[in-house]
Design a protein around this motif. Structure first.
Motif, mmCIF file in Angstrom:
data_model
loop_
_atom_site.group_PDB
_atom_site.id
_atom_site.type_symbol
_atom_site.label_atom_id
_atom_site.label_comp_id
_atom_site.label_asym_id
_atom_site.label_seq_id
_atom_site.Cartn_x
_atom_site.Cartn_y
_atom_site.Cartn_z
ATOM 1 N N THR A 1 10.742 7.119 9.375
ATOM 2 C CA THR A 1 9.900 5.955 9.660
ATOM 3 C C THR A 1 10.495 5.182 10.826
ATOM 4 O O THR A 1 11.681 5.327 11.122
ATOM 5 C CB THR A 1 9.812 5.009 8.438
ATOM 6 N N ASN B 1 12.107 12.762 5.678
ATOM 7 C CA ASN B 1 11.005 11.911 6.136
ATOM 8 C C ASN B 1 11.565 10.867 7.095
ATOM 9 O O ASN B 1 12.752 10.575 7.095
ATOM 10 C CB ASN B 1 10.190 11.337 4.978
ATOM 11 N N LEU C 1 16.921 14.264 1.972
ATOM 12 C CA LEU C 1 17.096 14.403 0.534
ATOM 13 C C LEU C 1 17.387 15.849 0.185
ATOM 14 O O LEU C 1 16.591 16.734 0.499
ATOM 15 C CB LEU C 1 15.829 13.948 -0.190
ATOM 16 N N ASN D 1 15.396 9.841 6.298
ATOM 17 C CA ASN D 1 15.977 10.139 4.987
ATOM 18 C C ASN D 1 16.121 11.645 4.852
ATOM 19 O O ASN D 1 15.176 12.383 5.130
ATOM 20 C CB ASN D 1 15.055 9.659 3.863
HETATM 21 C C1 LIG Z 1 10.901 8.772 2.218
HETATM 22 O O1 LIG Z 1 11.526 9.269 1.029
HETATM 23 C C2 LIG Z 1 12.083 8.250 0.226
HETATM 24 C C3 LIG Z 1 12.756 8.932 -0.952
HETATM 25 O O2 LIG Z 1 11.896 9.783 -1.626
HETATM 26 C C4 LIG Z 1 11.003 7.296 -0.242
HETATM 27 O O3 LIG Z 1 11.579 6.274 -1.001
HETATM 28 C C5 LIG Z 1 10.302 6.718 0.971
HETATM 29 O O4 LIG Z 1 9.246 5.930 0.539
HETATM 30 C C6 LIG Z 1 9.796 7.827 1.876
HETATM 31 N N1 LIG Z 1 9.225 7.238 3.058
HETATM 32 C C7 LIG Z 1 8.092 7.665 3.570
HETATM 33 C C8 LIG Z 1 7.653 6.969 4.802
HETATM 34 O O5 LIG Z 1 7.450 8.561 3.067
#
Ligand SMILES: *[C@@H]1O[C@H](CO)[C@@H](O)[C@H](O)[C@H]1NC(C)=O
Ligand SMILES: *[C@@H]1O[C@H](CO)[C@@H](O)[C@H](O)[C@H]1NC(C)=O
Ligand SMILES: *[C@@H]1O[C@H](CO)[C@@H](O)[C@H](O)[C@H]1NC(C)=O
Length: 177
Positions: free
Chosen positions: A88, A86, A99, A97
């Motif tokens: 941002t 994901n 994972l 990120n």
């Molecule tokens: C991206 O993934 C991380 C880990 O699961 C999470 O903490 C975070 O909120 C996510 N960000 C978005 C924008 O979805």
């Protein structure tokens, strides 16, 4: 447990700040602490890449298994690993990120893992540090087997004991002893 909590938060921040790969325009971040898990459990490794949209445009970023310092093998088997990404925006940068989740850890998964990233335009590379994963044997695996063999041993002992008793009674009755 509560006493240790602030310490662990401090450690985590310290770990994130003391980065090896702090190249301009591209930063790879994740925990340095070795991970110990029991086989059969699931595990997610998280890697965060921060990059400048302007100089990098896009990135290629992935977790890999480090056979040696030079050879890091990316994960291919979709049945064993699940990779989620994901992204941002943060000021002028982008935060991605990556994972990687193991569905069920095997003992062979023990070893060094690394997260690497590369800018598609400039070719700038960011290599993360090696993180050690220690997969330990499941002490409960095959417990049913040992339970059964334990039962059998007990039964055999009981059988032998009753055999001796019967023999002893027989002998008493016939005034052999
Ligand atoms: C991206 O993934 C991380 C880990 O699961 C999470 O903490 C975070 O909120 C996510 N960000 C978005 C924008 O979805
Ligand atoms: C893995 O973890 C186990 C249990 O904590 C420990 O006994 C063992 O020494 C560790 N192995 C390595 C290579 O660190
Ligand atoms: C052990 O027994 C339980 C139920 O008694 C069963 O659910 C489990 O699958 C068994 N495990 C193995 C490894 O045979």
């Amino acid at each position: 447990m509560w006493i240790f909590y602030p310490t662990s938060v401090f450690l985590r921040i310290f770990v994130l700040c003391s980065l090896l790969s702090c190249i301009t325009g591209l930063t790879v971040k994740y925990s340095r602490e070795p991970v110990t898990k029991t086989e059969g459990h699931s595990l997610t490794l998280k890697c965060t890449v921060i990059y400048e949209k302007e100089s990098c445009d896009d990135i290629q970023a992935t977790w890999c298994f480090a056979h040696s310092a030079k050879d890091c093998e990316p994960f291919m088997d979709p049945h064993r690993y699940l990779i989620k990404v994901n992204e941002t925006e943060l000021n002028q940068n982008r935060v991605r990120n990556i994972l990687m989740t193991f569905n069920s850890l095997r003992l062979q998964d023990s070893g060094y893992y690394q997260c690497n990233a590369k800018c598609t335009i400039s070719g700038t590379q960011g290599k993360g540090h090696l993180v050690y994963l220690n997969v330990t044997a499941d002490p409960y695996k095959g417990l049913n087997v040992s339970k059964w063999s334990g039962q059998c041993e007990a039964d055999t002992a009981l059988l032998m004991l009753s055999g001796i008793l019967i023999l002893w009674c027989y002998c008493m009755d016939h005034h052999i002893v």
